[in-house]
Design a protein around this motif. Structure first.
Motif, mmCIF file in Angstrom:
data_model
loop_
_atom_site.group_PDB
_atom_site.id
_atom_site.type_symbol
_atom_site.label_atom_id
_atom_site.label_comp_id
_atom_site.label_asym_id
_atom_site.label_seq_id
_atom_site.Cartn_x
_atom_site.Cartn_y
_atom_site.Cartn_z
ATOM 1 N N PHE A 82 0.809 -1.219 0.000
ATOM 2 C CA PHE A 82 0.000 0.000 0.000
ATOM 3 C C PHE A 82 0.847 1.276 0.000
ATOM 4 O O PHE A 82 0.312 2.373 -0.228
ATOM 5 N N THR A 83 2.142 1.156 0.253
ATOM 6 C CA THR A 83 2.999 2.349 0.245
ATOM 7 C C THR A 83 3.159 2.917 -1.163
ATOM 8 O O THR A 83 3.641 4.034 -1.329
ATOM 9 N N LEU A 84 2.754 2.139 -2.183
ATOM 10 C CA LEU A 84 2.824 2.616 -3.565
ATOM 11 C C LEU A 84 1.594 3.424 -3.951
ATOM 12 O O LEU A 84 1.527 3.963 -5.052
ATOM 13 N N TRP A 85 0.593 3.484 -3.059
ATOM 14 C CA TRP A 85 -0.590 4.286 -3.340
ATOM 15 C C TRP A 85 -0.237 5.775 -3.272
ATOM 16 O O TRP A 85 0.864 6.153 -2.867
ATOM 17 N N HIS A 86 -1.185 6.596 -3.646
ATOM 18 C CA HIS A 86 -1.001 8.053 -3.546
ATOM 19 C C HIS A 86 -0.685 8.415 -2.087
ATOM 20 O O HIS A 86 -1.289 7.857 -1.152
ATOM 21 N N PRO A 87 0.260 9.328 -1.853
ATOM 22 C CA PRO A 87 0.652 9.681 -0.485
ATOM 23 C C PRO A 87 -0.509 10.074 0.422
ATOM 24 O O PRO A 87 -0.464 9.833 1.640
ATOM 25 N N ALA A 88 -1.574 10.651 -0.146
ATOM 26 C CA ALA A 88 -2.721 11.051 0.670
ATOM 27 C C ALA A 88 -3.383 9.838 1.317
ATOM 28 O O ALA A 88 -3.792 9.881 2.494
ATOM 29 N N PHE A 89 -3.456 8.731 0.569
ATOM 30 C CA PHE A 89 -4.107 7.532 1.096
ATOM 31 C C PHE A 89 -3.200 6.816 2.104
ATOM 32 O O PHE A 89 -3.673 6.243 3.084
ATOM 33 N N VAL A 90 -1.904 6.864 1.849
ATOM 34 C CA VAL A 90 -0.948 6.310 2.810
ATOM 35 C C VAL A 90 -1.012 7.105 4.111
ATOM 36 O O VAL A 90 -0.940 6.555 5.209
ATOM 37 N N MET A 91 -1.198 8.420 3.986
ATOM 38 C CA MET A 91 -1.296 9.270 5.166
ATOM 39 C C MET A 91 -2.543 8.939 5.981
ATOM 40 O O MET A 91 -2.509 8.935 7.217
ATOM 41 N N ILE A 92 -3.655 8.649 5.308
ATOM 42 C CA ILE A 92 -4.873 8.259 6.022
ATOM 43 C C ILE A 92 -4.639 6.985 6.813
ATOM 44 O O ILE A 92 -5.033 6.874 7.982
ATOM 45 N N LEU A 93 -3.986 5.997 6.184
ATOM 46 C CA LEU A 93 -3.666 4.761 6.893
ATOM 47 C C LEU A 93 -2.733 5.042 8.073
ATOM 48 O O LEU A 93 -2.862 4.443 9.140
ATOM 49 N N GLY A 94 -1.797 5.980 7.869
ATOM 50 C CA GLY A 94 -0.897 6.356 8.958
ATOM 51 C C GLY A 94 -1.648 6.977 10.117
ATOM 52 O O GLY A 94 -1.339 6.723 11.292
ATOM 53 N N LEU A 95 -2.676 7.769 9.825
ATOM 54 C CA LEU A 95 -3.504 8.357 10.878
ATOM 55 C C LEU A 95 -4.294 7.284 11.616
ATOM 56 O O LEU A 95 -4.433 7.330 12.847
ATOM 57 N N LEU A 96 -4.795 6.304 10.862
ATOM 58 C CA LEU A 96 -5.571 5.217 11.481
ATOM 59 C C LEU A 96 -4.728 4.374 12.432
ATOM 60 O O LEU A 96 -5.270 3.684 13.295
ATOM 61 N N MET A 97 -3.395 4.421 12.273
ATOM 62 C CA MET A 97 -2.519 3.676 13.175
ATOM 63 C C MET A 97 -2.655 4.152 14.618
ATOM 64 O O MET A 97 -2.348 3.407 15.548
ATOM 65 N N TYR A 98 -3.117 5.377 14.799
ATOM 66 C CA TYR A 98 -3.295 5.903 16.155
ATOM 67 C C TYR A 98 -4.619 5.451 16.777
ATOM 68 O O TYR A 98 -4.773 5.494 17.993
ATOM 69 N N PHE A 99 -5.568 5.050 15.954
ATOM 70 C CA PHE A 99 -6.916 4.807 16.443
ATOM 71 C C PHE A 99 -7.044 3.494 17.217
ATOM 72 O O PHE A 99 -7.397 3.477 18.380
ATOM 73 N N GLY A 100 -6.764 2.389 16.542
ATOM 74 C CA GLY A 100 -7.002 1.090 17.166
ATOM 75 C C GLY A 100 -8.475 0.735 17.130
ATOM 76 O O GLY A 100 -9.328 1.548 16.758
ATOM 77 N N ALA A 101 -8.786 -0.490 17.518
ATOM 78 C CA ALA A 101 -10.174 -0.950 17.521
ATOM 79 C C ALA A 101 -10.791 -0.709 18.904
ATOM 80 O O ALA A 101 -10.456 0.261 19.576
ATOM 81 N N CYS A 102 -11.672 -1.593 19.330
ATOM 82 C CA CYS A 102 -12.403 -1.389 20.589
ATOM 83 C C CYS A 102 -11.574 -1.828 21.795
ATOM 84 O O CYS A 102 -10.747 -2.733 21.706
ATOM 85 N N SER A 103 -11.840 -1.192 22.935
ATOM 86 C CA SER A 103 -11.264 -1.684 24.181
ATOM 87 C C SER A 103 -11.896 -3.042 24.480
ATOM 88 O O SER A 103 -13.011 -3.333 24.048
ATOM 89 N N GLY A 104 -11.187 -3.879 25.207
ATOM 90 C CA GLY A 104 -11.707 -5.216 25.476
ATOM 91 C C GLY A 104 -11.567 -6.151 24.296
ATOM 92 O O GLY A 104 -12.162 -7.227 24.273
ATOM 93 N N SER A 105 -10.777 -5.729 23.283
ATOM 94 C CA SER A 105 -10.479 -6.592 22.137
ATOM 95 C C SER A 105 -9.000 -6.933 22.171
ATOM 96 O O SER A 105 -8.293 -6.571 23.105
ATOM 97 N N THR A 106 -8.534 -7.610 21.132
ATOM 98 C CA THR A 106 -7.116 -7.985 21.091
ATOM 99 C C THR A 106 -6.261 -6.947 20.381
ATOM 100 O O THR A 106 -5.054 -7.135 20.251
ATOM 101 N N SER A 107 -6.862 -5.863 19.905
ATOM 102 C CA SER A 107 -6.110 -4.884 19.136
ATOM 103 C C SER A 107 -5.235 -4.017 20.030
ATOM 104 O O SER A 107 -5.387 -3.996 21.251
ATOM 105 N N GLY A 108 -4.330 -3.273 19.395
ATOM 106 C CA GLY A 108 -3.444 -2.385 20.128
ATOM 107 C C GLY A 108 -3.796 -0.937 19.885
ATOM 108 O O GLY A 108 -4.961 -0.587 19.706
ATOM 109 N N SER A 109 -2.798 -0.076 19.883
ATOM 110 C CA SER A 109 -2.921 1.354 19.663
ATOM 111 C C SER A 109 -3.745 2.021 20.772
ATOM 112 O O SER A 109 -3.866 1.484 21.868
ATOM 113 N N MET A 110 -4.340 3.205 20.488
ATOM 114 C CA MET A 110 -4.966 4.006 21.529
ATOM 115 C C MET A 110 -6.342 3.501 21.931
ATOM 116 O O MET A 110 -6.816 3.798 23.018
#
Length: 485
Positions: free
Chosen positions: A325-353
């Motif tokens: 996905f790093t070959l996509w337009h930088p704007a879309f890579v940036m959106i994915l980079g922003l989503l890295m801060y979000f994470g899924a629900c608490s009480g799940s197995t996901s990480g991040s915030m």
């Protein structure tokens, strides 16, 4: 005061459990007729010896733990599990460096998924299974697995252990007793893992691959038995089912329990965090999917499927991939980079915030604007029609500040250790969020092997800090934490 004997006893029990798991993994080479059986036997014996040392020091421990004891047990259990869990990699010859093996093991237990193995397809099947199993164990947490069975070993304090490791600012309860809740959630975890195995096998994976990918999908880990991850199978049907199980791994497990056993569909779709989690995935996938189609010329449906796969993989911090996905337009890579801060629900197995923190932050900001316009108005912050206490609000703000500080600290340290600015930032966000993918030169489908030994140790520390959500580790470096009073 700190109850050191109780701490030693629990660590001994945990390492004894790890030794048993290592011994069981030795059965895999027997079926596959490969040579890594010796590595698991030796690793199990070494781990059992370590467990005996701790149990000896913990002899006569009282059935009592404080919250402070819980933080110590949680922090050191992850470290010792990784120290002993690295042994099969070294003894089998997969790694010549113990630091490399430790990094890989920490990436497993913390469900980060960043790997320094360049070609996983030549790794013995027993090691591959252990690698996937470390993520599955770490998915719900080492302590979370054990709070359901600790009373069997005559050890109390499961509430303190759970409180020290449980992630997220709010915790839904299945049952008033923590150990009962733990057993139900473990049952759901097993049920979903089994279902994923069956579905993956039906979609064309070998049974061994299906088991491994099911383990790492439900753990939100992302380790794969293929160099190209899920993309190696080139199956749209398989990708859709992987998306489904990644999505489920990011849902609050108590909500899944209420849905499956109480039929509370309304409770699921009225939950503020779940709605935010769901809508984030839909909106981001549509924006990226249409954008990729317009900029690359791919069919809209194929672009939407690919975008949905990677958005879910990033938000749930699983880190699987089907394309670069790093070959996509930088704007879309940036959106994915922003989503890295979000994470899924608490009480799940996901990480991040975690999504609940993002929801609460938005509500706190909205209330602050309202307070500026109406200084005398009192407007509480509510989640699911329940007012959030000021202590939780302060905790959210403190966590957010510390999270951002840790990103900048990690970014700076990696630059000092020789990474470029972009690599250092991508690596830090990926590691502290336990995502495993990065956007420039590092990641799940490439290799973290370019890091120096010191950088790998620092990366392991960042993974652990992110998995335990910062505070349990930082508390250990506080002078007041170790004071008798």
């Amino acid at each position: 005061m700190i109850h050191y004997k109780a701490i030693y006893k629990i660590l001994g029990v945990l390492l004894l459990a790890e030794a048993c798991v290592l011994l069981c993994c030795g059965l895999i080479p027997l079926f596959c007729r490969e040579s890594d059986l010796f590595a698991f036997i030796c690793s199990a014996l070494c781990t059992a010896c370590g467990a005996m040392v701790f149990l000896t020091f913990g002899k006569g421990a009282k059935k009592q733990l404080t919250r402070r004891d819980g933080y110590i047990v949680v922090s050191f259990s992850w470290i010792f599990f990784s120290l002993f869990g690295a042994l099969p990699y070294v003894i089998s010859g997969v790694f010549n460096s113990y630091i490399d093996a430790f990094f890989e093991t920490m990436a497993g237990f913390t469900t980060t998924g960043g790997t320094i193995i360049r070609n996983v397809e030549v790794i013995p099947c027993g090691i591959l299974f252990w690698r996937s199993l470390t993520q599955w164990i770490g998915g719900l947490g080492i302590i979370f697995f054990t709070v359901a069975v600790l009373p069997l070993f005559g050890v109390g304090g499961d509430v303190q252990l759970f409180a020290a490791e449980a992630v997220g600012p709010t915790r839904a309860k299945i049952h008033p007793r923590i150990e009962v809740s733990g057993r139900w959630i473990l049952f759901i975890y097993l049920l979903l893992t089994g279902a994923a195995t069956v579905v993956y096998f039906a979609c064309g994976m070998s049974f061994f691959d299906a088991v491994n990918h099911a383990l790492t999908t439900l753990a939100s880990g992302g380790f794969s038995t293929k160099n190209a991850s899920i993309g190696a199978y080139n199956s749209p049907t398989l990708e859709m089912f992987v998306i489904l199980f990644m999505f489920l791994s990011g849902v609050n497990f108590p909500l899944i329990y209420f849905l499956l056993f109480n039929g509370k569909v309304k409770q699921l779709f009225s939950d503020s965090e779940f709605k935010f989690y769901f809508m984030t995935i839909i909106v981001a996938s549509v924006v990226i999917g249409i954008g990729v189609s317009l900029t690359s010329g791919l069919p809209v449906f194929a672009s939407l499927r690919t975008a949905l796969f990677h958005v879910v993989a990033i938000v749930t911090t699983t880190g699987f991939s089907t394309t670069n996905f790093t070959l996509w337009h930088p704007a879309f890579v940036m959106i994915l980079g922003l989503l890295m801060y979000f994470g899924a629900c608490s009480g799940s197995t996901s990480g991040s915030m975690k999504s609940i923190r993002i929801v609460l932050l938005f509500k706190l900001l909205r209330n602050e604007f309202h307070r500026i316009l109406h200084p005398n108005a009192i407007k509480p912050v509510k989640i699911n029609n329940h007012s959030i206490s000021s202590s939780i609000s302060q905790s959210i703000m403190a966590f957010t500040v510390f999270y951002i500080i840790m990103v900048f600290v990690g970014w700076l340290v990696f630059i000092i250790l020789g990474l470029s600015m972009s690599d250092a930032y991508a690596a830090t966000v990926s590691l502290i969020g336990n995502i495993g993918v990065a956007t420039n030169g590092l990641g799940d489908t490439l290799s973290w092997n370019m890091l120096s030994p010191v950088a790998k140790l620092f990366a392991s520390a960042v993974m652990l800090v992110g998995r335990l959500e910062i505070f349990p580790i930082l508390l250990l470096f506080s002078r007041g934490f170790w004071n008798k009073n």
